[in-house]
Design a protein around this motif. Structure first.
Motif, short mmCIF file in Angstrom:
data_model
loop_
_atom_site.label_atom_id
_atom_site.label_comp_id
_atom_site.label_asym_id
_atom_site.label_seq_id
_atom_site.Cartn_x
_atom_site.Cartn_y
_atom_site.Cartn_z
N PHE A 169 -7.47 3.39 -6.78
CA PHE A 169 -6.62 4.77 -6.81
C PHE A 169 -5.76 5.04 -5.45
O PHE A 169 -4.81 5.31 -5.57
N LEU A 170 -6.16 4.57 -4.32
CA LEU A 170 -5.67 4.52 -3.17
C LEU A 170 -4.08 3.69 -3.25
O LEU A 170 -3.09 4.00 -2.80
N LEU A 171 -4.29 2.49 -4.00
CA LEU A 171 -3.23 1.64 -4.08
C LEU A 171 -2.09 2.27 -4.99
O LEU A 171 -0.80 2.16 -4.77
N ASN A 214 3.83 7.43 -4.11
CA ASN A 214 4.60 8.04 -2.78
C ASN A 214 5.81 7.27 -2.49
O ASN A 214 6.59 7.97 -2.25
N ASP A 215 5.92 5.92 -2.63
CA ASP A 215 7.00 5.35 -2.38
C ASP A 215 8.12 5.54 -3.39
O ASP A 215 9.22 5.45 -3.18
N SER A 230 8.61 8.40 -4.69
CA SER A 230 9.05 9.91 -4.55
C SER A 230 10.23 10.19 -4.59
O SER A 230 11.15 9.51 -4.12
N ALA A 231 10.87 11.37 -5.07
CA ALA A 231 12.30 11.46 -5.39
C ALA A 231 13.04 11.79 -3.85
O ALA A 231 13.91 11.64 -3.54
N THR A 232 12.32 12.28 -2.86
CA THR A 232 12.69 12.31 -1.49
C THR A 232 12.95 11.07 -1.02
O THR A 232 14.07 11.06 -0.21
N ARG A 233 12.43 10.23 -1.17
CA ARG A 233 12.58 8.85 -0.56
C ARG A 233 13.70 8.13 -1.19
O ARG A 233 14.03 7.00 -0.76
N LEU A 234 14.13 8.55 -2.50
CA LEU A 234 15.22 7.87 -3.11
C LEU A 234 16.53 8.31 -2.94
O LEU A 234 17.51 7.92 -3.60
#
Length: 131
Positions: free
Chosen positions: A95-97, A103-104, A106-110
Motif C-alpha cells: 500500500f505504501l509503495l 503522489n508522484d 498528482s496534478a500539482t507535481r505535473l
C-alpha cells in the motif's frame, strides 16, 4: 549606418515589436514542449514505480506468507492467525509503495511551473515596454 533608437519610425518600432513577440512566442513554445517532455518522463517513472511496487508486494506476500506462517505455526500460533499477521504486514508495505506512486502522479507535481513563470515575466515585460 546604424539606426539609433531616437531616429526609428513608429513603423520600424512596431515591426521590431512584432518580430520580438514572434521570437518570444517561439521560445515559450519550445520551453513548454521541453517541460512537458520532462513531466511525461516523471509520469512514466512514477507508473514504473507503482507497477514495481505492486509486483514486489505480491512476491513478498507469497514468500512471507509461506515462511512466516510456517514459522509462527511452529512457534505455537494457530495457522489462520499467523497468516493474518503476515498478510497484514505485507499488504501495508505494498500500500505504501502504491501511494508513493500516486503522489508522484498528482496534478500539482505535473504543472509546467517554469513555463508559467516565464510567460508571466514576459507579459509584464511587454506591458512595461508598451507603457
Amino acid at each position: 549606418m546604424a539606426t539609433t533608437q531616437e531616429s526609428r519610425s513608429i513603423g520600424e518600432l512596431l515591426r521590431d515589436l512584432a518580430n520580438d513577440s514572434t521570437a518570444l512566442i517561439r521560445q515559450e513554445l519550445t520551453l513548454a514542449r521541453t517541460e512537458a517532455q520532462e513531466k511525461l518522463h516523471q509520469s512514466i517513472t512514477a507508473v514504473v514505480l507503482m507497477v514495481a511496487g505492486g509486483f514486489l508486494g505480491f512476491a513478498a506476500l507469497i514468500v512471507l506468507l509461506d515462511a512466516l506462517v510456517y514459522g509462527l505455526t511452529e512457534a505455537g500460533i494457530e495457522r489462520w492467525l499467523a497468516a493474518l499477521i503476515v498478510g497484514g504486514v505485507v499488504a501495508a508495505i505494498g500500500f505504501l509503495l502504491v501511494r508513493k506512486g500516486q503522489n508522484d502522479l498528482s496534478a500539482t507535481r505535473l504543472t509546467p511551473d517554469r513555463t508559467a513563470a516565464s510567460v508571466r515575466k514576459d507579459i509584464n515585460l511587454v506591458k512595461e515596454q508598451v507603457s
